[in-house]
Design a protein around this motif. Sequence first.
Motif, PDB file in Angstrom:
ATOM      1  N   ILE A   1      20.979  43.899  -7.054  1.00 34.08           N
ATOM      2  CA  ILE A   1      19.613  43.442  -7.904  1.00 34.08           C
ATOM      3  C   ILE A   1      20.021  41.932  -8.275  1.00 34.08           C
ATOM      4  O   ILE A   1      19.293  40.912  -8.070  1.00 34.08           O
ATOM      5  CB  ILE A   1      19.309  44.299  -8.622  1.00 34.08           C
TER       6      ILE A   1
ATOM      7  N   ASP B   1      28.337  39.409 -16.060  1.00 29.99           N
ATOM      8  CA  ASP B   1      28.577  40.905 -15.713  1.00 29.99           C
ATOM      9  C   ASP B   1      29.867  41.486 -16.350  1.00 29.99           C
ATOM     10  O   ASP B   1      30.858  40.662 -16.408  1.00 29.99           O
ATOM     11  CB  ASP B   1      28.590  41.082 -14.141  1.00 29.99           C
ATOM     12  N   ARG B   2      29.774  42.569 -17.010  1.00 28.01           N
ATOM     13  CA  ARG B   2      31.027  43.090 -17.586  1.00 28.01           C
ATOM     14  C   ARG B   2      32.097  43.514 -16.650  1.00 28.01           C
ATOM     15  O   ARG B   2      33.251  43.640 -17.205  1.00 28.01           O
ATOM     16  CB  ARG B   2      30.710  44.189 -18.330  1.00 28.01           C
TER      17      ARG B   2
ATOM     18  N   THR C   1      26.699  50.780  -9.669  1.00 29.25           N
ATOM     19  CA  THR C   1      25.802  51.730  -8.638  1.00 29.25           C
ATOM     20  C   THR C   1      25.825  51.147  -7.154  1.00 29.25           C
ATOM     21  O   THR C   1      25.605  51.882  -6.047  1.00 29.25           O
ATOM     22  CB  THR C   1      24.337  51.981  -9.022  1.00 29.25           C
ATOM     23  N   SER C   2      26.015  49.631  -6.858  1.00 28.92           N
ATOM     24  CA  SER C   2      25.949  49.128  -5.763  1.00 28.92           C
ATOM     25  C   SER C   2      27.046  49.031  -4.967  1.00 28.92           C
ATOM     26  O   SER C   2      27.331  48.603  -3.834  1.00 28.92           O
ATOM     27  CB  SER C   2      25.639  47.500  -6.050  1.00 28.92           C
TER      28      SER C   2
ATOM     29  N   ASN D   1      27.066  53.345  -2.213  1.00 25.37           N
ATOM     30  CA  ASN D   1      26.081  54.102  -2.060  1.00 25.37           C
ATOM     31  C   ASN D   1      25.762  54.389  -0.563  1.00 25.37           C
ATOM     32  O   ASN D   1      26.657  53.827   0.277  1.00 25.37           O
ATOM     33  CB  ASN D   1      24.616  53.349  -2.585  1.00 25.37           C
ATOM     34  N   ALA D   2      24.553  54.886  -0.071  1.00 27.66           N
ATOM     35  CA  ALA D   2      24.471  55.515   1.248  1.00 27.66           C
ATOM     36  C   ALA D   2      24.401  54.379   2.339  1.00 27.66           C
ATOM     37  O   ALA D   2      24.736  54.407   3.454  1.00 27.66           O
ATOM     38  CB  ALA D   2      23.477  56.515   1.547  1.00 27.66           C
TER      39      ALA D   2
ATOM     40  N   MET E   1      21.787  53.002   3.416  1.00 30.13           N
ATOM     41  CA  MET E   1      20.420  53.025   4.226  1.00 30.13           C
ATOM     42  C   MET E   1      19.502  51.943   3.794  1.00 30.13           C
ATOM     43  O   MET E   1      19.119  51.969   2.623  1.00 30.13           O
ATOM     44  CB  MET E   1      19.913  54.463   4.248  1.00 30.13           C
TER      45      MET E   1
ATOM     46  N   VAL F   1      27.414  41.799 -22.026  1.00 32.28           N
ATOM     47  CA  VAL F   1      26.435  41.274 -23.063  1.00 32.28           C
ATOM     48  C   VAL F   1      25.902  42.358 -24.021  1.00 32.28           C
ATOM     49  O   VAL F   1      25.988  43.498 -23.680  1.00 32.28           O
ATOM     50  CB  VAL F   1      25.099  41.171 -22.181  1.00 32.28           C
TER      51      VAL F   1
ATOM     52  N   GLY G   1      16.118  52.715  -8.477  1.00 38.33           N
ATOM     53  CA  GLY G   1      16.438  54.431  -8.331  1.00 38.33           C
ATOM     54  C   GLY G   1      17.431  54.506  -7.093  1.00 38.33           C
ATOM     55  O   GLY G   1      18.404  53.940  -7.093  1.00 38.33           O
ATOM     56  N   HIS G   2      16.762  55.333  -6.033  1.00 38.46           N
ATOM     57  CA  HIS G   2      17.521  55.804  -4.846  1.00 38.46           C
ATOM     58  C   HIS G   2      17.180  54.615  -3.726  1.00 38.46           C
ATOM     59  O   HIS G   2      17.647  54.828  -2.602  1.00 38.46           O
ATOM     60  CB  HIS G   2      17.121  57.031  -4.229  1.00 38.46           C
ATOM     61  N   MET G   3      16.413  53.458  -4.012  1.00 39.05           N
ATOM     62  CA  MET G   3      16.182  52.613  -3.016  1.00 39.05           C
ATOM     63  C   MET G   3      16.472  50.975  -3.212  1.00 39.05           C
ATOM     64  O   MET G   3      15.914  50.155  -2.689  1.00 39.05           O
ATOM     65  CB  MET G   3      14.640  52.716  -2.626  1.00 39.05           C
ATOM     66  N   GLY G   4      17.517  50.931  -4.237  1.00 39.45           N
ATOM     67  CA  GLY G   4      17.738  49.437  -4.690  1.00 39.45           C
ATOM     68  C   GLY G   4      18.400  48.579  -3.577  1.00 39.45           C
ATOM     69  O   GLY G   4      18.125  47.496  -3.853  1.00 39.45           O
ATOM     70  N   TRP G   5      19.028  49.197  -2.827  1.00 37.57           N
ATOM     71  CA  TRP G   5      19.631  48.215  -1.746  1.00 37.57           C
ATOM     72  C   TRP G   5      18.731  47.970  -0.456  1.00 37.57           C
ATOM     73  O   TRP G   5      18.542  46.821  -0.379  1.00 37.57           O
ATOM     74  CB  TRP G   5      20.827  49.006  -0.982  1.00 37.57           C
ATOM     75  N   THR G   6      17.746  48.990  -0.235  1.00 32.45           N
ATOM     76  CA  THR G   6      16.337  48.445   0.249  1.00 32.45           C
ATOM     77  C   THR G   6      15.542  47.801  -0.110  1.00 32.45           C
ATOM     78  O   THR G   6      15.204  46.648   0.514  1.00 32.45           O
ATOM     79  CB  THR G   6      15.671  49.642   0.731  1.00 32.45           C
TER      80      THR G   6
HETATM   81  C1  LIG Z   1      24.805  58.149  -4.107  1.00 33.21           C
HETATM   82  C2  LIG Z   1      23.827  57.003  -3.979  1.00 33.21           C
HETATM   83  C3  LIG Z   1      23.257  56.797  -2.692  1.00 33.21           C
HETATM   84  C4  LIG Z   1      22.244  55.601  -2.570  1.00 33.21           C
HETATM   85  N1  LIG Z   1      21.989  55.533  -1.498  1.00 33.21           N
HETATM   86  C5  LIG Z   1      21.172  54.238  -1.219  1.00 33.21           C
HETATM   87  C6  LIG Z   1      20.513  53.983   0.006  1.00 33.21           C
HETATM   88  O1  LIG Z   1      20.885  54.543   0.980  1.00 33.21           O
HETATM   89  N2  LIG Z   1      19.864  52.840   0.146  1.00 33.21           N
HETATM   90  C7  LIG Z   1      19.330  52.167  -0.921  1.00 33.21           C
HETATM   91  O2  LIG Z   1      18.223  51.138  -0.700  1.00 33.21           O
HETATM   92  N3  LIG Z   1      19.864  52.594  -2.220  1.00 33.21           N
HETATM   93  C8  LIG Z   1      20.490  53.506  -2.317  1.00 33.21           C
HETATM   94  N4  LIG Z   1      20.870  53.857  -3.412  1.00 33.21           N
HETATM   95  C9  LIG Z   1      20.558  52.956  -4.870  1.00 33.21           C
HETATM   96  C10 LIG Z   1      21.217  51.888  -5.027  1.00 33.21           C
HETATM   97  O3  LIG Z   1      22.398  51.899  -4.984  1.00 33.21           O
HETATM   98  C11 LIG Z   1      20.705  51.346  -6.296  1.00 33.21           C
HETATM   99  O4  LIG Z   1      19.420  51.362  -6.515  1.00 33.21           O
HETATM  100  C12 LIG Z   1      21.166  49.789  -6.486  1.00 33.21           C
HETATM  101  O5  LIG Z   1      22.603  49.882  -6.338  1.00 33.21           O
HETATM  102  C13 LIG Z   1      20.964  49.377  -8.069  1.00 33.21           C
HETATM  103  O6  LIG Z   1      21.477  48.288  -8.010  1.00 33.21           O
HETATM  104  P1  LIG Z   1      21.481  47.504  -9.663  1.00 33.21           P
HETATM  105  O7  LIG Z   1      21.910  46.139  -9.392  1.00 33.21           O
HETATM  106  O8  LIG Z   1      20.132  47.536 -10.175  1.00 33.21           O
HETATM  107  O9  LIG Z   1      22.675  48.295 -10.587  1.00 33.21           O
HETATM  108  P2  LIG Z   1      24.198  48.110 -10.596  1.00 33.21           P
HETATM  109  O10 LIG Z   1      24.584  47.921  -9.023  1.00 33.21           O
HETATM  110  O11 LIG Z   1      24.572  49.356 -11.229  1.00 33.21           O
HETATM  111  O12 LIG Z   1      24.361  46.954 -11.140  1.00 33.21           O
HETATM  112  C14 LIG Z   1      23.993  46.658 -12.756  1.00 33.21           C
HETATM  113  C15 LIG Z   1      25.372  45.635 -13.013  1.00 33.21           C
HETATM  114  O13 LIG Z   1      24.921  45.347 -14.409  1.00 33.21           O
HETATM  115  C16 LIG Z   1      26.345  45.357 -15.266  1.00 33.21           C
HETATM  116  N5  LIG Z   1      25.918  45.637 -16.515  1.00 33.21           N
HETATM  117  C17 LIG Z   1      25.270  46.637 -17.235  1.00 33.21           C
HETATM  118  N6  LIG Z   1      25.310  46.402 -18.401  1.00 33.21           N
HETATM  119  C18 LIG Z   1      25.731  45.182 -18.688  1.00 33.21           C
HETATM  120  C19 LIG Z   1      26.062  44.472 -19.850  1.00 33.21           C
HETATM  121  N7  LIG Z   1      25.898  44.973 -21.052  1.00 33.21           N
HETATM  122  N8  LIG Z   1      26.885  43.278 -19.915  1.00 33.21           N
HETATM  123  C20 LIG Z   1      27.053  42.661 -18.683  1.00 33.21           C
HETATM  124  N9  LIG Z   1      26.832  43.526 -17.411  1.00 33.21           N
HETATM  125  C21 LIG Z   1      26.242  44.691 -17.443  1.00 33.21           C
HETATM  126  C22 LIG Z   1      26.897  46.372 -14.421  1.00 33.21           C
HETATM  127  O14 LIG Z   1      28.445  46.240 -14.689  1.00 33.21           O
HETATM  128  C23 LIG Z   1      26.746  46.207 -12.985  1.00 33.21           C
HETATM  129  O15 LIG Z   1      27.560  45.393 -12.321  1.00 33.21           O
HETATM  130  C24 LIG Z   1      21.850  54.996  -3.650  1.00 33.21           C
HETATM  131  C25 LIG Z   1      22.585  55.317  -4.915  1.00 33.21           C
HETATM  132  C26 LIG Z   1      23.620  56.325  -5.182  1.00 33.21           C
HETATM  133  C27 LIG Z   1      24.151  56.457  -6.271  1.00 33.21           C
END
Ligand SMILES: Cc1cc2nc3c(=O)[nH]c(=O)nc-3n(C[C@H](O)[C@H](O)[C@H](O)COP(=O)(O)OP(=O)(O)OC[C@H]3O[C@@H](n4cnc5c(N)ncnc54)[C@H](O)[C@@H]3O)c2cc1C
Length: 414
Positions: free
Chosen positions: A11, A30-31, A39-40, A43-44, A46, A224, A381-386
């Motif tokens: 994201i 990013d830390r 989380t990214s 994941n699956a 999809m 942060v 949630g479960h669709m962040g990549w999408t």
């Molecule tokens: C098992 C599993 C399967 C999944 N399958 C799918 C799928 O098939 N299709 C789909 O669309 N989505 C899927 N998802 C969901 C998707 O992976 C997530 O919605 C998405 O990765 C979220 O991205 P993000 O960038 O919000 O979070 P993150 O990837 O967690 O990124 C947040 C970042 O913030 C940083 N951070 C946090 N706090 C601080 C701080 N205080 N200071 C500095 N940096 C900080 C962290 O280090 C991290 O790098 C799945 C998730 C899981 C767990």
Amino acid sequence: MRVAVIGAGVIGVTTAYELARDGHEVTVVDRRELPASETSHANAGMVAPGHAYAWSSPKALKTLLRALLRDDLALRFRVQADPRFWRWCWRFLRQCTNERAAYNTHRKVRLCLYSQERLHRVVEETHVSYGGSQGGALYLYRDPEGLKRAAATAQILRDEGVEVRMVSPDEAARLDPVYEPVRDRFAGALYAPGDESGDACLFTRNLAEVCRGRGVAFRMGEEVRAVDTEGCRALRLVTDKGTVEADAFVLAAGCHSPRLGRAVGLDLPIYPVKGYSVTIPINGRNNPPTLSGVDEDNLFAFANYGDRVRLTAIAELGGYDTSHRPEDFTTLLRAARELFPGAGDYQRPDFWAGLRPMTPDNLPIFGHGRTGNLWVNAGHGHMGWTWACGSARITADLIAGRAPEHDPRSMMLH
Ligand SMILES: Cc1cc2nc3c(=O)[nH]c(=O)nc-3n(C[C@H](O)[C@H](O)[C@H](O)COP(=O)(O)OP(=O)(O)OC[C@H]3O[C@@H](n4cnc5c(N)ncnc54)[C@H](O)[C@@H]3O)c2cc1C
């Protein structure tokens, strides 16, 4: 404008890309040492408008109650003392009516379709490689009644323009020959030709390189700790290494967004829902699934990244712990081996667990609170990549003061 993005997950990095594309001077903090380390990471993979159903539904309620009594492959419930956990559960349960589930599913699908279009645009613009695979996804059913019910339920997706059709086991085997030897185990499948898959981690890291090439600064390994504000404006991020000044800020810290949000008076209803994945390498002799999909009876997802197969399962409600043990994967591996005995080298599994940043209505959160220049792009949630590329564009448009192409009003902070 100088914009600082907190978080280099899928994201944060897609947001940085869109902001740089709009001509802003962007810094990502990013830390972790590398993008997509939380989380990214695994994941699956999809990208699945054909599976965009709301998790909060009357069915979830029953599964939740069952999970209280036994360890289920699909859902685990670990009671927490944290009051935020109970508050989130209460809000989630309030979304579990037929009406809310339908409303939320419609919103989810629309965001999927918009985001998929944006993903294609980003790939076209950057040629970023990410093990992407098109050609649709198969959702497999053993029970004929279950398949019939699922085909009827899919009407809500069709109403939004998603193609989903029922296919026989023979047709499934024609679409993906991996099912040839196990055809008689299935009643059939739902086939969503528009669904696709790809490695979100590879995408994020490669896109981060593109961003660097366009002048985006990455301050990795920097946490942060606070946001300095003055009146209704954020002035700077305070990190463990110094400060980051900017004119606007984007909170894209996944599950950890609520903690930082609280510092500026935001109440973000995001709670972690843990999931597990195992990735196995493919060698020349293997027979992996070519299309991604879900085994709907055993509730595990699978995707092929060319050199690896990824298998994922479980929604575990129980705090921020990301640890895992080999035993956590026993049921998943057993189900996967039964379906895809030759998918890859099961002797070389790469285990992983991550936290889905889940909101009660399963939709992400955009906009700002009383700190007018601190924007939220979190809770995917479960669709962040999408949803990443669409959410990034929405956020960049909001920051620019433009009306986003995809109307985010029902997902905005108010
Ligand atoms: C098992 C599993 C399967 C999944 N399958 C799918 C799928 O098939 N299709 C789909 O669309 N989505 C899927 N998802 C969901 C998707 O992976 C997530 O919605 C998405 O990765 C979220 O991205 P993000 O960038 O919000 O979070 P993150 O990837 O967690 O990124 C947040 C970042 O913030 C940083 N951070 C946090 N706090 C601080 C701080 N205080 N200071 C500095 N940096 C900080 C962290 O280090 C991290 O790098 C799945 C998730 C899981 C767990």
